[in-house]
Design a protein around this motif. Sequence first.
Motif, PDB file in Angstrom:
ATOM      1  N   VAL A 183     -11.450   4.461   8.172  1.00 17.72           N
ATOM      2  CA  VAL A 183     -11.027   3.316   7.900  1.00 17.72           C
ATOM      3  C   VAL A 183     -10.188   3.923   6.875  1.00 17.72           C
ATOM      4  O   VAL A 183      -8.654   2.651   7.211  1.00 17.72           O
ATOM      5  CB  VAL A 183     -11.990   2.889   7.147  1.00 17.72           C
ATOM      6  CG1 VAL A 183     -11.659   1.619   5.935  1.00 17.72           C
ATOM      7  CG2 VAL A 183     -13.234   2.293   7.792  1.00 17.72           C
ATOM      8  N   ILE A 184      -9.783   4.777   6.220  1.00 20.75           N
ATOM      9  CA  ILE A 184      -8.674   4.773   5.231  1.00 20.75           C
ATOM     10  C   ILE A 184      -7.392   5.305   5.971  1.00 20.75           C
ATOM     11  O   ILE A 184      -6.072   4.810   5.886  1.00 20.75           O
ATOM     12  CB  ILE A 184      -8.707   6.064   4.308  1.00 20.75           C
ATOM     13  CG1 ILE A 184      -9.545   5.211   3.195  1.00 20.75           C
ATOM     14  CG2 ILE A 184      -7.504   6.824   3.553  1.00 20.75           C
ATOM     15  CD1 ILE A 184     -10.625   6.502   2.017  1.00 20.75           C
ATOM     16  N   GLY A 185      -7.549   6.244   7.138  1.00 25.95           N
ATOM     17  CA  GLY A 185      -6.219   6.652   8.261  1.00 25.95           C
ATOM     18  C   GLY A 185      -6.220   4.914   9.197  1.00 25.95           C
ATOM     19  O   GLY A 185      -4.639   5.338   8.785  1.00 25.95           O
TER      20      GLY A 185
ATOM     21  N   VAL B  31      -6.012   1.972   7.783  1.00 29.10           N
ATOM     22  CA  VAL B  31      -4.971   1.401   6.239  1.00 29.10           C
ATOM     23  C   VAL B  31      -3.786   1.902   6.833  1.00 29.10           C
ATOM     24  O   VAL B  31      -2.882   1.472   6.400  1.00 29.10           O
ATOM     25  CB  VAL B  31      -6.222   1.070   5.569  1.00 29.10           C
ATOM     26  CG1 VAL B  31      -5.105   1.122   4.286  1.00 29.10           C
ATOM     27  CG2 VAL B  31      -7.139   0.201   5.854  1.00 29.10           C
ATOM     28  N   VAL B  32      -3.688   3.242   6.499  1.00 27.28           N
ATOM     29  CA  VAL B  32      -2.096   4.064   5.726  1.00 27.28           C
ATOM     30  C   VAL B  32      -1.054   3.961   7.320  1.00 27.28           C
ATOM     31  O   VAL B  32       0.066   3.930   7.150  1.00 27.28           O
ATOM     32  CB  VAL B  32      -2.681   5.109   5.782  1.00 27.28           C
ATOM     33  CG1 VAL B  32      -1.098   5.748   5.723  1.00 27.28           C
ATOM     34  CG2 VAL B  32      -3.335   6.119   4.146  1.00 27.28           C
ATOM     35  N   GLY B  33      -1.664   4.198   8.514  1.00 25.82           N
ATOM     36  CA  GLY B  33      -1.617   3.810   9.618  1.00 25.82           C
ATOM     37  C   GLY B  33      -0.519   2.796   9.762  1.00 25.82           C
ATOM     38  O   GLY B  33       0.731   2.367  10.462  1.00 25.82           O
ATOM     39  N   HIS B  34      -1.315   1.725   9.630  1.00 22.90           N
ATOM     40  CA  HIS B  34      -1.216   0.201   9.234  1.00 22.90           C
ATOM     41  C   HIS B  34       0.831  -0.123   8.761  1.00 22.90           C
ATOM     42  O   HIS B  34       0.903  -0.883   9.361  1.00 22.90           O
ATOM     43  CB  HIS B  34      -2.105  -0.489   9.145  1.00 22.90           C
ATOM     44  CG  HIS B  34      -1.691  -2.638   9.516  1.00 22.90           C
ATOM     45  ND1 HIS B  34      -1.850  -2.526  10.804  1.00 22.90           N
ATOM     46  CD2 HIS B  34      -1.593  -2.810   8.772  1.00 22.90           C
ATOM     47  CE1 HIS B  34      -1.432  -3.935  11.262  1.00 22.90           C
ATOM     48  NE2 HIS B  34      -1.720  -4.360   9.646  1.00 22.90           N
ATOM     49  N   GLN B  35       0.337   0.918   8.073  1.00 13.85           N
ATOM     50  CA  GLN B  35       2.081   0.867   6.926  1.00 13.85           C
ATOM     51  C   GLN B  35       3.435   1.180   7.935  1.00 13.85           C
ATOM     52  O   GLN B  35       4.262   0.750   7.264  1.00 13.85           O
ATOM     53  CB  GLN B  35       1.682   1.408   6.353  1.00 13.85           C
ATOM     54  CG  GLN B  35       0.161   1.449   5.243  1.00 13.85           C
ATOM     55  CD  GLN B  35      -0.041  -0.093   4.001  1.00 13.85           C
ATOM     56  OE1 GLN B  35       1.277  -0.539   3.901  1.00 13.85           O
ATOM     57  NE2 GLN B  35      -1.061  -0.734   4.641  1.00 13.85           N
ATOM     58  N   PHE B  36       2.994   1.747   8.806  1.00 16.43           N
ATOM     59  CA  PHE B  36       3.636   2.459   9.344  1.00 16.43           C
ATOM     60  C   PHE B  36       4.634   1.445  10.623  1.00 16.43           C
ATOM     61  O   PHE B  36       2.796   0.870  11.444  1.00 16.43           O
ATOM     62  CB  PHE B  36       4.012   3.141  10.062  1.00 16.43           C
ATOM     63  CG  PHE B  36       3.225   4.453   8.838  1.00 16.43           C
ATOM     64  CD1 PHE B  36       5.053   4.902   8.160  1.00 16.43           C
ATOM     65  CD2 PHE B  36       2.756   5.190   8.310  1.00 16.43           C
ATOM     66  CE1 PHE B  36       4.461   5.730   6.376  1.00 16.43           C
ATOM     67  CE2 PHE B  36       2.459   5.381   7.270  1.00 16.43           C
ATOM     68  CZ  PHE B  36       3.441   5.792   6.405  1.00 16.43           C
ATOM     69  N   GLY B  37       5.250   1.654  11.088  1.00 11.46           N
ATOM     70  CA  GLY B  37       6.265   0.374  12.393  1.00 11.46           C
ATOM     71  C   GLY B  37       6.065  -0.553  12.561  1.00 11.46           C
ATOM     72  O   GLY B  37       5.552  -1.038  11.674  1.00 11.46           O
TER      73      GLY B  37
ATOM     74  N   GLY C 250       5.371  -3.700  15.412  1.00 10.70           N
ATOM     75  CA  GLY C 250       4.959  -4.550  16.833  1.00 10.70           C
ATOM     76  C   GLY C 250       3.342  -3.937  17.302  1.00 10.70           C
ATOM     77  O   GLY C 250       2.773  -3.072  17.022  1.00 10.70           O
ATOM     78  N   HIS C 251       4.174  -3.316  18.930  1.00 10.70           N
ATOM     79  CA  HIS C 251       2.974  -2.508  19.497  1.00 10.70           C
ATOM     80  C   HIS C 251       2.799  -1.382  18.961  1.00 10.70           C
ATOM     81  O   HIS C 251       1.676  -0.122  18.589  1.00 10.70           O
ATOM     82  CB  HIS C 251       3.223  -2.036  20.890  1.00 10.70           C
ATOM     83  CG  HIS C 251       3.031  -3.153  21.752  1.00 10.70           C
ATOM     84  ND1 HIS C 251       1.914  -3.359  21.891  1.00 10.70           N
ATOM     85  CD2 HIS C 251       3.787  -4.020  22.692  1.00 10.70           C
ATOM     86  CE1 HIS C 251       1.439  -5.345  22.542  1.00 10.70           C
ATOM     87  NE2 HIS C 251       3.094  -5.064  22.602  1.00 10.70           N
ATOM     88  N   GLY C 252       3.788   0.046  18.109  1.00 12.04           N
ATOM     89  CA  GLY C 252       3.955   0.916  16.509  1.00 12.04           C
ATOM     90  C   GLY C 252       3.122   0.881  16.266  1.00 12.04           C
ATOM     91  O   GLY C 252       2.279   1.613  15.339  1.00 12.04           O
TER      92      GLY C 252
ATOM     93  N   THR D  88      -1.887   2.987  13.505  1.00 13.90           N
ATOM     94  CA  THR D  88      -3.092   2.580  13.058  1.00 13.90           C
ATOM     95  C   THR D  88      -4.150   3.422  13.663  1.00 13.90           C
ATOM     96  O   THR D  88      -4.759   4.141  12.957  1.00 13.90           O
ATOM     97  CB  THR D  88      -3.714   1.124  13.531  1.00 13.90           C
ATOM     98  OG1 THR D  88      -2.271  -0.037  12.478  1.00 13.90           O
ATOM     99  CG2 THR D  88      -5.258   0.124  12.540  1.00 13.90           C
ATOM    100  N   ALA D  89      -3.660   2.944  15.302  1.00 16.83           N
ATOM    101  CA  ALA D  89      -5.123   3.928  15.923  1.00 16.83           C
ATOM    102  C   ALA D  89      -4.982   5.311  15.767  1.00 16.83           C
ATOM    103  O   ALA D  89      -5.693   5.856  15.082  1.00 16.83           O
ATOM    104  CB  ALA D  89      -4.564   3.343  17.203  1.00 16.83           C
ATOM    105  N   GLY D  90      -3.700   5.844  15.284  1.00 15.77           N
ATOM    106  CA  GLY D  90      -3.259   6.939  14.993  1.00 15.77           C
ATOM    107  C   GLY D  90      -4.306   7.630  13.744  1.00 15.77           C
ATOM    108  O   GLY D  90      -4.443   8.601  13.808  1.00 15.77           O
ATOM    109  N   GLY D  91      -3.819   6.544  12.876  1.00 16.56           N
ATOM    110  CA  GLY D  91      -3.654   7.296  11.193  1.00 16.56           C
ATOM    111  C   GLY D  91      -5.676   7.124  11.392  1.00 16.56           C
ATOM    112  O   GLY D  91      -6.086   7.789  10.527  1.00 16.56           O
TER     113      GLY D  91
END
Length: 176
Positions: A80-82, A84-90, A92-94, A99-102
């Motif tokens: 969940v934390i990863g 949320v943090v991943g969602h801050q980058f990129g 569109g599809h990025g 988000t998935a990678g985080g």
Amino acid sequence: MKSAAIAALSVVGTVAVAGVGYGAYQAMTPSASGYAKVVNVKPVVTHSEEPRQECRQVTVQHQKPVKDDKQVAGSVIGAVIGGVVGHQFGGGHGKDAATAGGAIAGGIAGNRIQKNMQDKNTYTTTEEQCHTVMESKSHTQGYDVTYTFNGDQQTIHMDKRPGDRLRIEDGDVVMP
């Protein structure tokens, strides 16, 4: 009367000669009683190995019981934390990929963090630990005593250690 006197003297002479002869015999024949000199005392010792318990108090560290042995909670929280943090980058599809990678990276990290915390969650007790050791023992079973008596040397086994001499009666050692 002369023959009676001669007969009497013959008897007295015979008895005197016999007495002198017996006295000489006694002087030459060793006595069967007296004291023998102890010349050597050797303890008779047996050796054995006997088991003995040896115990000591030892500090032992135990792992506390784990409720979540698969670290599911750490994985979920980390994901969940990863995410949320991943969602801050990129964008569109990025943004979705970030988000998935985080979430994946966070899940793995959360799992490992929880495992490390569980591994360090210990308590200490003091326990008695025992093991068997073999102990050497020596037991004196008696004494082999060598003595001299009337010029003869003999050895006898005795239960107790003798002094410097032994009492002899009728050719036998008198045990104290």
